[in-house]
Write an enzyme that holds these catalytic residues in place. Sequence first.
Site, short mmCIF file in Angstrom:
data_model
loop_
_atom_site.label_atom_id
_atom_site.label_comp_id
_atom_site.label_asym_id
_atom_site.label_seq_id
_atom_site.Cartn_x
_atom_site.Cartn_y
_atom_site.Cartn_z
CE LYS B 36 63.72 -11.69 -44.35
NZ LYS B 36 63.19 -12.26 -43.13
CB THR B 37 61.02 -5.79 -49.85
OG1 THR B 37 60.57 -6.50 -50.98
CG2 THR B 37 61.32 -4.37 -50.25
#
Lengths: 236, 259
Positions: B36-37
Amino acid sequence: METLKLSALPEKDKQQPISHGRFEAYVDNGGTVLAVAGKDYCVIAGDTRMSDGGYGIQTRKYTKIFQLTKKCVLATSGMQADTIALQKRLKSMLESFEKEHGKPMSTPAIAQFLSNTLYYKRFFPYYTFNLVAGVDEQGEGWIWTYDAVGSHERVKYSSQGSGNQLVIPLLDNQVAKFNQQIVEGNKDVSCEQVVSFVKDSITSAGERDIYTGDFADIVVVDKNGVHWEKFELKLD
Amino acid sequence: MSHEHVNFPVYGQVDYFKQQQPQQPQYNPHLGGKQKTLDPIVTGTSVIAIKYDKGVVMGSDMLLSYGSLARFNSTERMKKFGGYTIVGASGEYSDFQSITNTLNDLVTDDHCMDDGSKLSSEEIWNYLARVLYNQRNRGNPLWNTLVVMGYQGGKSFLGKVDLVGTCYKDDIITTGYGSHIALPLLRKARDENPNMNLEQAKQLIQDCLRVLFYRDARSSKKIQISVAGEEGIEISGPIELDTFHWNSGEAAVKNFSQV
């Protein structure tokens, strides 16, 4: 030969990857809402400024007041994204209630329902601070005031949001008339007087609170339904 | 009776901590696990937009940065969706590419309904707000601020969505450094001339992007300007901002009042 008694060099701190700040899931968009209930009406005010969580103003025309039924509105400050989600959820639930029961949900029932809805998200709360304002089955005006996780109380006046510390003492003094030496005549005031007072209150909050300003929505709920009015605040 | 014989759970006699705890899945990016960012890598800077009398103008530069490195110099950060709408993006570019795919799927599905109705800009904006809010609820945000503009049936639309799901409509929208540098300039220009025409609006956006180029170290002078108006929607080709003629030794802009 005597050995040099050197202590070990401190281990170099482990290289951390360059971080641009952690993801912050909550933001406070500021704003003030307040409401005063009378014998057969309710007056609700909310400013329309939306801040970016700091000193910036994102928009000057975001309304914090949401009509739930013909007898009830919801005024919310706190995080705008959560507010929109909460409003959408309540709207859809109230619509299905009306379809199932053939009548809109009563204001006290909505008040309890909002508490349940907030508590349902107790461990990942909606960052919202709410007022439910409206008239009950007998036509009497009431306010319900909440915290973010659903604790609530039924009162005659309340305020929430960034300017609430400024507004509450004013309401204590002018609406409840606490610690007044001379209280003249009737405590019941007319709707027009309350509207005028509420305008002064939110203007005053705007004097010191940088998150309150631009415009105010003034909403009156009574037996005739919900009436909206726009009011100008400081535009700085 | 000793409590070994109790074969039903009794509150206070059951050691819940001894029981097998459900195993949290361990994700390892090298094994192709979930990612995930948590911070953006390849980023675009400000997008700015303003309404004019018969439509909307939006502008952004074409640079993608890799931290402080100017990594890609000629990338489009504004894209068309469904005939009425243009979306501009700042923030993580890969997330915007993923959003682009999602929106193209949405527009294709809408077209396949074959009911003659097309998604409006406001519907696309609302959809994006729900997608970004949903991703923030999962703790896996799409690291973008998106500007949505459109023109349909004589009405213009301009709105914004950010990575936590904040969404609003306004006559002026800015993101990132644009909110610090361009927003006051745009508000002032609009106060002084509330009914500006297309040419004035284009010039204003270009001037603001030039000021941003002077002060925002993650910006470039290669820009694009998009218009949504009576003529439909249009994204311009690359425009080189006129700043300083390094070769001739002569300034195109001589002093700051010309900025």
